[in-house]
Design a protein around this motif. Structure first.
Motif, PDB file in Angstrom:
ATOM      1  N   VAL A  31      29.938  88.534  24.884  1.00  0.00           N
ATOM      2  CA  VAL A  31      28.673  87.500  24.692  1.00  0.00           C
ATOM      3  C   VAL A  31      28.382  87.857  23.228  1.00  0.00           C
ATOM      4  O   VAL A  31      28.632  86.472  22.681  1.00  0.00           O
ATOM      5  CB  VAL A  31      27.076  88.109  25.547  1.00  0.00           C
ATOM      6  CG1 VAL A  31      26.915  86.685  24.941  1.00  0.00           C
ATOM      7  CG2 VAL A  31      28.178  87.591  27.187  1.00  0.00           C
ATOM      8  N   GLU A  32      28.204  88.321  23.176  1.00  0.00           N
ATOM      9  CA  GLU A  32      28.182  88.938  22.085  1.00  0.00           C
ATOM     10  C   GLU A  32      29.019  88.027  20.529  1.00  0.00           C
ATOM     11  O   GLU A  32      28.362  87.663  19.596  1.00  0.00           O
ATOM     12  CB  GLU A  32      27.737  90.659  21.216  1.00  0.00           C
ATOM     13  CG  GLU A  32      26.148  90.603  22.178  1.00  0.00           C
ATOM     14  CD  GLU A  32      26.460  92.508  21.857  1.00  0.00           C
ATOM     15  OE1 GLU A  32      25.249  93.200  22.297  1.00  0.00           O
ATOM     16  OE2 GLU A  32      27.132  93.331  21.793  1.00  0.00           O
ATOM     17  N   THR A  33      30.399  88.575  20.622  1.00  0.00           N
ATOM     18  CA  THR A  33      31.002  88.061  19.764  1.00  0.00           C
ATOM     19  C   THR A  33      31.023  86.878  20.248  1.00  0.00           C
ATOM     20  O   THR A  33      31.117  85.389  18.710  1.00  0.00           O
ATOM     21  CB  THR A  33      32.718  89.052  20.054  1.00  0.00           C
ATOM     22  OG1 THR A  33      32.175  90.157  20.133  1.00  0.00           O
ATOM     23  CG2 THR A  33      33.524  87.771  19.287  1.00  0.00           C
ATOM     24  N   HIS A  37      30.167  83.638  16.686  1.00  0.00           N
ATOM     25  CA  HIS A  37      30.854  82.145  16.112  1.00  0.00           C
ATOM     26  C   HIS A  37      29.919  81.722  16.669  1.00  0.00           C
ATOM     27  O   HIS A  37      30.046  80.828  15.432  1.00  0.00           O
ATOM     28  CB  HIS A  37      32.168  82.854  16.903  1.00  0.00           C
ATOM     29  CG  HIS A  37      33.464  83.816  16.959  1.00  0.00           C
ATOM     30  ND1 HIS A  37      33.480  84.569  15.384  1.00  0.00           N
ATOM     31  CD2 HIS A  37      33.724  84.774  18.051  1.00  0.00           C
ATOM     32  CE1 HIS A  37      34.492  84.894  15.562  1.00  0.00           C
ATOM     33  NE2 HIS A  37      34.086  85.651  17.154  1.00  0.00           N
ATOM     34  N   PHE A  38      29.235  81.327  18.116  1.00  0.00           N
ATOM     35  CA  PHE A  38      28.844  79.787  17.559  1.00  0.00           C
ATOM     36  C   PHE A  38      27.427  79.699  16.650  1.00  0.00           C
ATOM     37  O   PHE A  38      27.386  78.234  16.454  1.00  0.00           O
ATOM     38  CB  PHE A  38      27.660  80.011  19.592  1.00  0.00           C
ATOM     39  CG  PHE A  38      27.260  79.055  19.192  1.00  0.00           C
ATOM     40  CD1 PHE A  38      27.810  77.485  19.903  1.00  0.00           C
ATOM     41  CD2 PHE A  38      25.964  78.867  19.200  1.00  0.00           C
ATOM     42  CE1 PHE A  38      26.873  76.650  20.053  1.00  0.00           C
ATOM     43  CE2 PHE A  38      24.964  77.807  19.669  1.00  0.00           C
ATOM     44  CZ  PHE A  38      25.571  76.421  19.716  1.00  0.00           C
ATOM     45  N   ALA A  39      26.829  80.801  16.260  1.00  0.00           N
ATOM     46  CA  ALA A  39      25.825  80.942  15.129  1.00  0.00           C
ATOM     47  C   ALA A  39      26.700  80.221  14.179  1.00  0.00           C
ATOM     48  O   ALA A  39      26.258  79.641  12.768  1.00  0.00           O
ATOM     49  CB  ALA A  39      25.453  82.265  14.960  1.00  0.00           C
ATOM     50  N   CYS A  44      23.913  79.256  11.472  1.00  0.00           N
ATOM     51  CA  CYS A  44      22.345  80.563  10.770  1.00  0.00           C
ATOM     52  C   CYS A  44      23.629  81.961  11.540  1.00  0.00           C
ATOM     53  O   CYS A  44      24.570  81.854  11.697  1.00  0.00           O
ATOM     54  CB  CYS A  44      21.902  79.827  12.496  1.00  0.00           C
ATOM     55  SG  CYS A  44      22.449  80.248  14.142  1.00  0.00           S
ATOM     56  N   ILE A  45      22.870  83.515  12.097  1.00  0.00           N
ATOM     57  CA  ILE A  45      23.862  84.516  12.019  1.00  0.00           C
ATOM     58  C   ILE A  45      22.360  84.674  12.747  1.00  0.00           C
ATOM     59  O   ILE A  45      21.313  84.277  13.145  1.00  0.00           O
ATOM     60  CB  ILE A  45      23.188  85.276  10.330  1.00  0.00           C
ATOM     61  CG1 ILE A  45      21.654  85.512   9.925  1.00  0.00           C
ATOM     62  CG2 ILE A  45      24.363  84.754   9.112  1.00  0.00           C
ATOM     63  CD1 ILE A  45      21.323  87.028   9.636  1.00  0.00           C
ATOM     64  N   VAL A  46      23.345  85.651  13.491  1.00  0.00           N
ATOM     65  CA  VAL A  46      22.424  86.164  14.687  1.00  0.00           C
ATOM     66  C   VAL A  46      22.916  87.489  14.580  1.00  0.00           C
ATOM     67  O   VAL A  46      23.749  88.268  14.080  1.00  0.00           O
ATOM     68  CB  VAL A  46      23.535  85.639  16.407  1.00  0.00           C
ATOM     69  CG1 VAL A  46      23.016  84.643  16.277  1.00  0.00           C
ATOM     70  CG2 VAL A  46      24.732  86.089  17.002  1.00  0.00           C
ATOM     71  N   GLN A  47      21.766  88.618  14.946  1.00  0.00           N
ATOM     72  CA  GLN A  47      21.461  90.040  15.496  1.00  0.00           C
ATOM     73  C   GLN A  47      21.636  90.073  16.657  1.00  0.00           C
ATOM     74  O   GLN A  47      20.268  90.039  17.220  1.00  0.00           O
ATOM     75  CB  GLN A  47      21.081  90.346  14.575  1.00  0.00           C
ATOM     76  CG  GLN A  47      20.466  91.883  13.918  1.00  0.00           C
ATOM     77  CD  GLN A  47      19.587  92.658  13.804  1.00  0.00           C
ATOM     78  OE1 GLN A  47      18.302  91.776  13.113  1.00  0.00           O
ATOM     79  NE2 GLN A  47      19.998  94.138  12.808  1.00  0.00           N
ATOM     80  N   GLY A 131      23.620  79.483  28.191  1.00  0.00           N
ATOM     81  CA  GLY A 131      22.225  79.615  27.826  1.00  0.00           C
ATOM     82  C   GLY A 131      21.757  79.716  26.784  1.00  0.00           C
ATOM     83  O   GLY A 131      20.616  79.882  26.008  1.00  0.00           O
ATOM     84  N   TYR A 132      22.436  81.141  26.055  1.00  0.00           N
ATOM     85  CA  TYR A 132      22.318  82.065  24.986  1.00  0.00           C
ATOM     86  C   TYR A 132      22.426  80.626  24.087  1.00  0.00           C
ATOM     87  O   TYR A 132      21.285  80.890  22.495  1.00  0.00           O
ATOM     88  CB  TYR A 132      22.650  83.540  25.033  1.00  0.00           C
ATOM     89  CG  TYR A 132      22.955  84.071  25.528  1.00  0.00           C
ATOM     90  CD1 TYR A 132      21.785  85.349  25.269  1.00  0.00           C
ATOM     91  CD2 TYR A 132      23.505  84.842  26.685  1.00  0.00           C
ATOM     92  CE1 TYR A 132      21.397  86.029  25.885  1.00  0.00           C
ATOM     93  CE2 TYR A 132      22.765  85.923  27.180  1.00  0.00           C
ATOM     94  CZ  TYR A 132      22.313  86.537  27.081  1.00  0.00           C
ATOM     95  OH  TYR A 132      22.062  87.837  28.101  1.00  0.00           O
ATOM     96  N   GLN A 133      23.685  80.262  23.613  1.00  0.00           N
ATOM     97  CA  GLN A 133      24.050  78.830  23.233  1.00  0.00           C
ATOM     98  C   GLN A 133      22.797  77.843  23.113  1.00  0.00           C
ATOM     99  O   GLN A 133      22.166  77.894  21.918  1.00  0.00           O
ATOM    100  CB  GLN A 133      25.109  78.847  23.731  1.00  0.00           C
ATOM    101  CG  GLN A 133      26.082  79.551  22.969  1.00  0.00           C
ATOM    102  CD  GLN A 133      27.359  79.340  23.193  1.00  0.00           C
ATOM    103  OE1 GLN A 133      27.700  78.198  23.523  1.00  0.00           O
ATOM    104  NE2 GLN A 133      28.939  80.050  23.534  1.00  0.00           N
ATOM    105  N   LEU A 134      22.183  78.018  24.030  1.00  0.00           N
ATOM    106  CA  LEU A 134      21.383  76.329  24.401  1.00  0.00           C
ATOM    107  C   LEU A 134      19.890  77.641  23.548  1.00  0.00           C
ATOM    108  O   LEU A 134      19.239  76.343  22.757  1.00  0.00           O
ATOM    109  CB  LEU A 134      21.388  76.321  25.477  1.00  0.00           C
ATOM    110  CG  LEU A 134      22.380  75.930  26.715  1.00  0.00           C
ATOM    111  CD1 LEU A 134      22.069  75.164  28.069  1.00  0.00           C
ATOM    112  CD2 LEU A 134      23.091  74.005  25.950  1.00  0.00           C
ATOM    113  N   ALA A 135      20.372  77.900  24.039  1.00  0.00           N
ATOM    114  CA  ALA A 135      18.345  78.650  22.859  1.00  0.00           C
ATOM    115  C   ALA A 135      18.757  78.848  21.676  1.00  0.00           C
ATOM    116  O   ALA A 135      18.032  78.375  21.211  1.00  0.00           O
ATOM    117  CB  ALA A 135      18.349  79.634  23.559  1.00  0.00           C
ATOM    118  N   ILE A 136      20.025  79.042  20.833  1.00  0.00           N
ATOM    119  CA  ILE A 136      19.895  79.457  19.789  1.00  0.00           C
ATOM    120  C   ILE A 136      19.857  77.689  18.994  1.00  0.00           C
ATOM    121  O   ILE A 136      19.077  77.595  17.962  1.00  0.00           O
ATOM    122  CB  ILE A 136      21.358  79.941  19.424  1.00  0.00           C
ATOM    123  CG1 ILE A 136      21.676  81.468  19.749  1.00  0.00           C
ATOM    124  CG2 ILE A 136      22.266  80.255  17.913  1.00  0.00           C
ATOM    125  CD1 ILE A 136      23.037  82.017  19.968  1.00  0.00           C
TER     126      ILE A 136
END
Length: 145
Positions: A31-33, A37-39, A44-47, A131-136
């Motif tokens: 999921v994090e990987t 890539h999506f970010a 943007c960048i994600v941590q 859902g994580y991608q939608l939130a980002i």
């Protein structure tokens, strides 16, 4: 470039192993990987961080409030009873979006109440890791104001 912190709560380190019929077969690392890539595609960048400890999540929320533009939070079971996490969210001025992999309203009744949702900008439930991608995407687009 926007910085978004993705925080995952208790037992999410067990993704891929824990009840895959509910949470899927992807691991947290998968999921994090995917989110990294999506970010990039969103500019943007994600941590990404995960903890099974309430105090650690609170500390990370406080840090994000000073260093990031938004938070994606899957509080796990803390959703239903952590007033301390709720208060930490309320104490920061950046938007927080709550995410849940499963449709909590189609599950046990204790999962139907979120003490954290009222102080978030929104809640995304039931779409798995999408859902994580939608939130980002919402945070990047600024749809959380």
């Amino acid at each position: 470039m926007k910085k978004i912190v993705v925080l995952n709560g208790p037992n999410l380190n067990r993704l891929g192993l824990r009840e895959p019929h509910i949470y899927g077969h992807e691991t947290l690392k998968d999921v994090e990987t995917k989110l990294e890539h999506f970010a990039e595609t969103q500019g943007c960048i994600v941590q990404c961080k995960q903890s099974n400890h309430e105090g650690q999540i609170i500390d990370w929320l406080h840090e994000a409030g000073e260093q990031a533009d938004g938070v994606v939070l899957n509080p796990g079971a803390f959703t239903h009873y952590s007033y301390a996490i709720r208060d930490a969210i309320a104490s920061i001025s950046i938007p927080v979006i709550e995410v849940h992999l499963s449709n909590v309203h189609a599950r046990e009744s204790f999962r139907h109440t979120s003490v954290t949702a009222p102080v978030t900008k929104g809640q995304i439930i039931g779409f798995g890791t999408l859902g994580y991608q939608l939130a980002i995407a919402a945070l990047v687009e600024g749809e959380t104001k």
